[in-house]
Design a protein around this motif. Structure first.
Motif, mmCIF file in Angstrom:
data_model
loop_
_atom_site.group_PDB
_atom_site.id
_atom_site.type_symbol
_atom_site.label_atom_id
_atom_site.label_comp_id
_atom_site.label_asym_id
_atom_site.label_seq_id
_atom_site.Cartn_x
_atom_site.Cartn_y
_atom_site.Cartn_z
ATOM 1 N N GLN A 83 -5.650 8.919 -11.179
ATOM 2 C CA GLN A 83 -5.941 8.673 -9.777
ATOM 3 C C GLN A 83 -4.913 7.806 -9.091
ATOM 4 O O GLN A 83 -4.893 7.714 -7.877
ATOM 5 N N SER A 84 -4.043 7.165 -9.852
ATOM 6 C CA SER A 84 -3.045 6.292 -9.246
ATOM 7 C C SER A 84 -2.042 7.095 -8.429
ATOM 8 O O SER A 84 -1.503 8.101 -8.888
ATOM 9 N N THR A 85 -1.781 6.641 -7.203
ATOM 10 C CA THR A 85 -0.804 7.338 -6.371
ATOM 11 C C THR A 85 0.614 7.094 -6.848
ATOM 12 O O THR A 85 1.540 7.749 -6.399
ATOM 13 N N ASP A 110 -5.670 -1.105 -4.524
ATOM 14 C CA ASP A 110 -6.864 -0.682 -5.257
ATOM 15 C C ASP A 110 -7.671 -1.878 -5.754
ATOM 16 O O ASP A 110 -8.471 -1.765 -6.681
ATOM 17 N N ARG A 161 -3.004 5.221 0.280
ATOM 18 C CA ARG A 161 -4.386 5.026 -0.147
ATOM 19 C C ARG A 161 -5.131 4.350 1.002
ATOM 20 O O ARG A 161 -5.469 3.175 0.956
ATOM 21 N N THR A 203 0.824 -1.204 0.000
ATOM 22 C CA THR A 203 0.000 0.000 0.000
ATOM 23 C C THR A 203 0.859 1.256 0.000
ATOM 24 O O THR A 203 1.955 1.281 0.575
#
Length: 271
Positions: A213-215, A88, A16, A13
């Motif tokens: 939207q991807s970190t 995700d 998120r 992670t």
């Protein structure tokens, strides 16, 4: 535990929180023997409330190293079946772990990637877009053109033979390189044919991935990171992933038959 074999889950992670908590709460804890969360981002109090082994990277390590931290922990727990999950993804149907283990037992394939994350293996209407469907008689298995690394299964034998991720990859291409190593070891069909459960989207869900939207991919530096990773892959293997030769469907069927003959076991042994 399934069929007397230990199940291990590693979650990676990065900043998120909502996705991690949703994934964590969706897990069928009654069958999972070892659970590790590797936090590669900022620490927040909710992490300490999770009932699992928590590894917090004091300094950002990237996806490849973080996945290896999870896998090494699970290996130390003497796990038989390994599942790597990014934050995700979430579980829709708790039988998904048993289904992947059963698919491995029935086909002999030692590694799977969930195909339906993102848009590379789906139609515009979000229905699956396999490039081939293998009919085994009593069940079918779709194969997809793109390798997606957000949810992965590995047998113990697979990781023992192939090893872990190449840690030179930071936040891109690590799963492509590792799956290619599994292919070269003869434990998975040829590149461009990535097998998955039939209707796997019924078992797993995702958060509608997009670069924005991807970190990881949303960073301004993501293009540079991807370019460096692709360049390294080319230096290591002689070509970029899309340029790896595509075998014919006849060759593919022979590979699948060989995998089944060498490694398949009775499905009753995993139920």
């Amino acid at each position: 535990m399934i069929g007397g074999k230990k199940i291990g889950v590693g979650i990676v992670t990065y900043n998120r929180k909502a996705g991690l908590i949703k994934l964590y709460q969706s897990l069928p804890r009654d069958i999972i023997d070892a659970l590790v969360v590797v936090n590669d981002g900022a620490y927040y109090p909710e992490l300490g409330e999770l009932d699992c082994h928590l590894h917090h990277n004091e300094v950002n390590q990237g996806v490849g190293r973080s996945k290896n931290i999870a896998l090494r922990y699970l290996q130390a727990q003497e796990v038989d079946h390994f599942f790597l999950i990014e934050d995700d993804i979430f579980v829709k149907d708790s039988s998904v772990f048993a289904r992947y283990i059963e698919l491995s037992a029935r086909t002999g394939i030692q590694h799977f990637n969930f195909s339906q994350h993102g848009d590379k293996n789906v139609q515009p209407d979000c229905t699956p877009r396999p490039c081939y469907i293998m009919d085994y008689g009593d069940f079918v298995m779709p194969l997809y053109p793109a390798c997606v690394g957000a949810f992965c299964y590995y047998s113990r034998a697979c990781l023992e033979k192939v090893g872990l991720m190449d840690e030179i990859y930071y936040n891109a291409v690590e799963h492509l390189d590792h799956t290619y190593a599994v292919i070269k070891a003869g434990l998975h069909p040829s590149y461009h044919y990535f097998p998955d459960l039939d209707n796997s989207g019924q078992y797993l869900g995702d958060e509608g991935w997009s670069p924005q939207q991807s970190t990881i991919s949303g960073k301004l530096s993501s293009r540079a990171i991807s370019l460096v990773a692709a360049t390294y892959f080319q230096e290591k293997h002689g070509c970029l992933p899309p340029k790896i030769p595509v075998v014919s469907t006849e060759a593919l069927k022979k590979e699948l038959a060989t995998l089944k003959k060498r490694y398949a076991i009775s499905a009753s042994l995993v139920s």
